[in-house]
Design an enzyme around this catalytic site. Structure first.
Site, PDB file in Angstrom:
ATOM      1  N   SER A 141      20.867  51.186  47.802  1.00  0.00           N
ATOM      2  CA  SER A 141      21.747  52.284  47.447  1.00  0.00           C
ATOM      3  C   SER A 141      21.237  52.867  46.118  1.00  0.00           C
ATOM      4  O   SER A 141      20.209  52.425  45.626  1.00  0.00           O
ATOM      5  CB  SER A 141      23.142  51.710  47.288  1.00  0.00           C
ATOM      6  OG  SER A 141      24.033  52.740  47.094  1.00  0.00           O
ATOM      7  N   LEU A 142      21.942  53.797  45.552  1.00  0.00           N
ATOM      8  CA  LEU A 142      21.501  54.375  44.276  1.00  0.00           C
ATOM      9  C   LEU A 142      22.619  54.306  43.251  1.00  0.00           C
ATOM     10  O   LEU A 142      23.788  54.449  43.593  1.00  0.00           O
ATOM     11  CB  LEU A 142      21.124  55.850  44.466  1.00  0.00           C
ATOM     12  CG  LEU A 142      19.861  56.163  45.260  1.00  0.00           C
ATOM     13  CD1 LEU A 142      19.779  57.668  45.521  1.00  0.00           C
ATOM     14  CD2 LEU A 142      18.621  55.701  44.510  1.00  0.00           C
ATOM     15  N   LYS A 196      20.317  65.377  47.406  1.00  0.00           N
ATOM     16  CA  LYS A 196      20.959  64.209  48.024  1.00  0.00           C
ATOM     17  C   LYS A 196      21.811  64.731  49.180  1.00  0.00           C
ATOM     18  O   LYS A 196      22.796  65.445  48.959  1.00  0.00           O
ATOM     19  CB  LYS A 196      21.821  63.477  47.004  1.00  0.00           C
ATOM     20  CG  LYS A 196      22.347  62.164  47.522  1.00  0.00           C
ATOM     21  CD  LYS A 196      22.974  61.368  46.407  1.00  0.00           C
ATOM     22  CE  LYS A 196      23.291  59.957  46.838  1.00  0.00           C
ATOM     23  NZ  LYS A 196      24.265  59.878  47.918  1.00  0.00           N
ATOM     24  N   LYS A 216      13.540  60.132  41.463  1.00  0.00           N
ATOM     25  CA  LYS A 216      12.795  58.869  41.531  1.00  0.00           C
ATOM     26  C   LYS A 216      11.503  59.006  40.738  1.00  0.00           C
ATOM     27  O   LYS A 216      10.951  60.109  40.615  1.00  0.00           O
ATOM     28  CB  LYS A 216      12.369  58.556  42.974  1.00  0.00           C
ATOM     29  CG  LYS A 216      13.371  58.784  44.042  1.00  0.00           C
ATOM     30  CD  LYS A 216      12.774  58.353  45.382  1.00  0.00           C
ATOM     31  CE  LYS A 216      13.324  59.149  46.523  1.00  0.00           C
ATOM     32  NZ  LYS A 216      12.902  58.777  47.818  1.00  0.00           N
ATOM     33  N   CYS A 262      67.196  77.996  30.488  1.00  0.00           N
ATOM     34  CA  CYS A 262      68.405  78.712  30.076  1.00  0.00           C
ATOM     35  C   CYS A 262      69.679  78.055  30.614  1.00  0.00           C
ATOM     36  O   CYS A 262      70.771  78.579  30.436  1.00  0.00           O
ATOM     37  CB  CYS A 262      68.335  80.172  30.523  1.00  0.00           C
ATOM     38  SG  CYS A 262      68.375  80.360  32.306  1.00  0.00           S
ATOM     39  N   CYS A 316      66.370  85.058  31.667  1.00  0.00           N
ATOM     40  CA  CYS A 316      65.883  83.720  31.324  1.00  0.00           C
ATOM     41  C   CYS A 316      64.598  83.852  30.503  1.00  0.00           C
ATOM     42  O   CYS A 316      63.675  84.570  30.906  1.00  0.00           O
ATOM     43  CB  CYS A 316      65.613  82.932  32.609  1.00  0.00           C
ATOM     44  SG  CYS A 316      64.731  81.391  32.334  1.00  0.00           S
TER      45      CYS A 316
HETATM   46  S1  IVH Z   1      16.028  58.242  48.521  1.00  0.00           S
HETATM   47  C1  IVH Z   1      17.273  53.526  47.345  1.00  0.00           C
HETATM   48  N1  IVH Z   1      16.633  60.702  49.017  1.00  0.00           N
HETATM   49  O1  IVH Z   1      21.710  58.414  49.529  1.00  0.00           O
HETATM   50  C2  IVH Z   1      17.510  54.580  48.305  1.00  0.00           C
HETATM   51  N2  IVH Z   1      18.232  59.077  49.552  1.00  0.00           N
HETATM   52  O2  IVH Z   1      23.106  56.662  47.633  1.00  0.00           O
HETATM   53  C3  IVH Z   1      16.727  55.775  47.942  1.00  0.00           C
HETATM   54  N3  IVH Z   1      20.280  60.029  50.531  1.00  0.00           N
HETATM   55  O3  IVH Z   1      20.594  55.348  50.782  1.00  0.00           O
HETATM   56  C4  IVH Z   1      16.806  56.756  48.986  1.00  0.00           C
HETATM   57  N4  IVH Z   1      19.661  62.108  50.479  1.00  0.00           N
HETATM   58  O4  IVH Z   1      21.062  57.305  52.478  1.00  0.00           O
HETATM   59  C5  IVH Z   1      17.025  59.442  49.078  1.00  0.00           C
HETATM   60  N5  IVH Z   1      16.970  62.962  49.394  1.00  0.00           N
HETATM   61  C6  IVH Z   1      17.400  61.708  49.460  1.00  0.00           C
HETATM   62  C7  IVH Z   1      18.654  61.372  49.980  1.00  0.00           C
HETATM   63  C8  IVH Z   1      19.042  60.042  50.007  1.00  0.00           C
HETATM   64  C9  IVH Z   1      20.614  61.282  50.820  1.00  0.00           C
HETATM   65  C10 IVH Z   1      21.148  58.844  50.750  1.00  0.00           C
HETATM   66  C11 IVH Z   1      20.407  57.683  51.320  1.00  0.00           C
HETATM   67  C12 IVH Z   1      20.536  56.625  50.257  1.00  0.00           C
HETATM   68  C13 IVH Z   1      21.788  57.022  49.568  1.00  0.00           C
HETATM   69  C14 IVH Z   1      21.875  56.453  48.199  1.00  0.00           C
END
Ligand code: IVH
Length: 675
Positions: free
Chosen positions: A86-87, A120, A299, A420, A441
């Site tokens: 996840s991020l 995203k 990234k 009032c 009022c």
């Molecule tokens: S890179 C470590 N690029 O967002 C995961 N993820 O909150 C790095 N997501 O798991 C993934 N758009 O499902 C990446 N342009 C994008 C993305 C993206 C949506 C989702 C993905 C990830 C999640 C993280």
């Protein structure tokens, strides 16, 4: 939060976890949403703050410590070759800088490796596994380690190649195992179309594109998937030998060559200033993207460095999600009070613990009326979800009842006006709104004066809420007409004013002694008389005197004016208090400009504009038409001469024009007439 005792914190943490977990379960496992992602984020934020404050309360099963939920049993389970991570989120430049500082400690000057940025996407994560170039498996994220095998469904998506394309650069990827990760999204337009069709067919509507995409991918019947417009947008390309994909920018190039879509806006920059600039640019432009997004993914472009930076908890160190301000958040209702509006309407308003939503601090939210408070069961002391869209007044979506402590208080609508003390009444028993019937009022007067001075009415600079309140409290004014008798000396005596500001205000008021009739009418705050109705009335009756004498029948005969408006206008002019107000205006030298037929080239011609014009706004077009002696009407009638047809026109307007035989012209033709 820090004012909680340990005991209260334990209790709050327990409740927050249960609620967040419930949200996650619905969202990730059942593809349902019990609240928006932003609201859940806000609860998670509160939980992590509490855990930071009381580290002993952190447990392995806390929602802050894990990704997504358990996969459903309806599909075969499938393991991921490497964990789907996840991020972590950052919300502003400072947090972005802090992210860079954290990685600075592990690699020198991370910027030298470039920052790769993409939108995203708000969709459903999926991993595609190719063996020797053939699609063999599609796996949902699941809990990151194990997902569901949804190959039968994903195979039906046009955007997912069944065989990878071979070019001279991609040849190695058609041998052995290649994994492509990405997001399955439903475009906003496709979603709207789908829902429209469902509406026509009498089927229940889908909540949002993300849930629809997720629900579709996890449908047991692949035929159903075919009928739903889903798309796969890739964001990662993985090989057993990581050297084959040296960077994310290279990965995107390769992905496209392999025949998979990867967002075109993705790019590499070399410093955080450029990252921020990109983020700012897309904050505005993101509305125009075909899919929903709530931020960017940033990234380190170089994958060797990315890998070396490792993983902390559930997220890679080398990447973050840059989130745009949420339009929803959670906060507490401190109190509920009643605000009296211009028409006397008594509106319950929630006073909130200040919280930033969509970039601005929100402290109050309208609760509309007593019935709405009861229906939503909003209590004083509740933690609530609040929603703010654009410039719209924030609203309370719902209380989070599981977070209640038992000390919440039910709101009781007062029986008397808080300003009032007059008994509140309802025009009809079944009306939702209670009103203060006292026209004098002070709260009503204040709103009337503010409205009179507002931009759409007389547009008097410096006569906003705070100054109106100060002038009322000092008893220098009691109604709209009194403002014209203010002297610089009187205004100067108030704390809020200095020589220049006092002179400016008095001059600004004096400059509006001869307002256009339409603006004056709108400013009077007659019920149902909005900007356009005021214009229609002014154009028809030409002078205030003539309008005052008009009967209900005469008024209702005006285009754009119906029975309800006609009655409201007559009632307003018949009210002795309003008659006194008009006399006061006259005595103060206020004389609205009569509408004069100038005998211009458009004399006697009546225009209606429908749709959007390119060269000018509606108001501007109306002004120009009037300046040449023409009449601008708000809606088409028998006497309309020209219907100006702009862009995005509704079919009903054109059908009416056809029926009435009105001449239809385009914007170009109008511009020629105005030239
Ligand atoms: S890179 C470590 N690029 O967002 C995961 N993820 O909150 C790095 N997501 O798991 C993934 N758009 O499902 C990446 N342009 C994008 C993305 C993206 C949506 C989702 C993905 C990830 C999640 C993280």
């Amino acid at each position: 939060m820090s004012n909680l005792t340990l005991e209260q914190a334990v209790e709050r943490v327990k409740k927050l976890r249960a609620l967040i977990d419930d949200y996650r379960y619905h969202y990730h496992v059942l593809d349902e949403s019990i609240m928006s992602e932003a609201a859940a984020d806000s609860l998670k934020h509160e939980l992590s703050q509490l855990e930071e404050l009381y580290p002993k309360l952190v447990t392995a099963d806390s929602p802050t410590q894990r990704v997504a939920g358990k996969p459903l049993d309806k599909f075969k389970r499938a393991s991921h070759s490497s964990r789907m991570l996840s991020l972590n989120d950052v919300f502003d430049e400072t947090e972005l800088q802090a992210w860079q500082t954290r990685i600075d400690k592990l690699v020198a000057n991370p910027a030298q490796y470039g920052y790769f940025m993409d939108i995203k996407m708000d969709g459903f994560a999926c991993a595609l596994v190719y063996q020797d170039g053939q699609l063999v498996q599609a796996i949902t994220r699941g809990d990151g380690f194990v997902g569901e095998d949804v190959t039968v469904n994903v195979r039906t998506l046009d955007s997912v190649p069944l065989t990878l394309r071979q070019t001279k650069n991609t040849a190695p990827f058609l041998q052995g195992r290649t994994e492509i990760r990405g997001e399955i999204v439903m475009y906003k337009a496709d979603f709207d179309r789908l829902n429209k069709d469902r509406e026509k067919a009498g089927l229940p509507l889908f909540a949002n594109p993300r849930n629809t995409a997720a629900g579709t991918v996890r449908q047991l019947d692949p035929a159903l998937v075919v009928s739903r417009p889903l798309r796969f947008h890739a964001y990662d390309l993985q090989r057993d030998n990581p050297k084959e994909v040296p960077s994310y920018s290279k990965a995107y190039e390769l992905l496209r060559e392999l025949g998979v879509y990867a967002n075109k806006v993705a790019t590499v920059v070399n410093d955080l200033t450029s990252v921020k600039a990109f983020a700012d640019e897309w904050e505005e432009k993101r509305q125009k993207l075909p899919f929903n997004t709530d931020g960017l993914v940033i990234k380190i472009d170089d994958r060797a460095i990315y890998e070396r930076l490792g993983v902390v908890g559930k997220a890679p160190r080398a990447a973050v999600a840059y989130k745009y301000p949420a339009e929803q958040s959670t906060t507490k209702v401190k109190d509920i009070f009643v605000s009296i509006g211009r028409t006397g309407a008594a509106t319950p308003v929630a006073m909130l613990e200040p919280v930033v939503v969509a970039g601005s601090t929100v402290q109050m939210a309208t609760l509309h009326n007593e019935g709405e408070v009861q229906r939503k069961d909003i209590r004083i002391g509740d933690t609530v979800i609040i929603h703010k869209a654009g410039d719209i007044i924030p609203e309370v979506v719902e209380p989070l009842v599981t977070l209640r402590t038992g000390n919440e208080k039910v709101f009781v609508m007062p029986t008397h006006c808080p300003e009032c003390n007059t008994v509140l009444t309802k025009a009809k028993a079944d009306e939702a709104v209670w009103r203060c019937p006292n026209v004098a009022c002070p709260a009503r007067s204040q709103k009337h004066i503010e409205h009179f001075a507002s931009k759409g009415a007389l547009d008097i600079e410096g006569l906003g809420e705070k100054n109106v309140v100060a002038l009322l409290e000092a008893k220098l004014i009691a109604d709209q007409a009194d403002i014209y008798n203010l002297t610089t000396e009187q205004v100067l005596a108030l704390d809020r004013f200095a020589e220049i500001s006092a002179t400016k205000l008095v001059t600004a008021i004096a400059a509006k002694k001869n307002p256009p009739l339409a603006r004056f009418l709108f400013g009077l705050g007659i019920r149902h008389v909005g900007t356009q109705t005021a214009i229609d009335l002014a154009n028809h009756f030409l002078t205030l005197d003539k309008l005052q004498e008009a009967t209900i029948e005469e008024l209702a005969a005006v285009d754009g004016v119906g029975e309800v408006v006609a009655e409201a206008v007559v009632a307003w002019f018949e009210d002795p208090q309003n008659q006194r107000l008009l006399e006061k205006f006259e005595k103060s030298g206020v004389q609205p400009q009569s509408v004069t037929k100038q005998g211009g080239p458009l004399e006697g011609k009546k225009f209606v504009v429908t749709g959007t014009l390119e060269a000018m706004g509606r108001e501007q077009a109306a002004d120009k038409i009037r300046a040449l002696g023409g009449t601008f009407q708000s809606s088409i009638g028998k006497d309309t001469d020209y219907l100006v047809v702009g862009a995005n026109v509704g079919a009903s307007k054109l059908a009416k024009a056809d029926k009435l035989g009105t001449t239809q012209i385009d914007e170009q033709a109008l511009l020629k007439m105005l030239a």
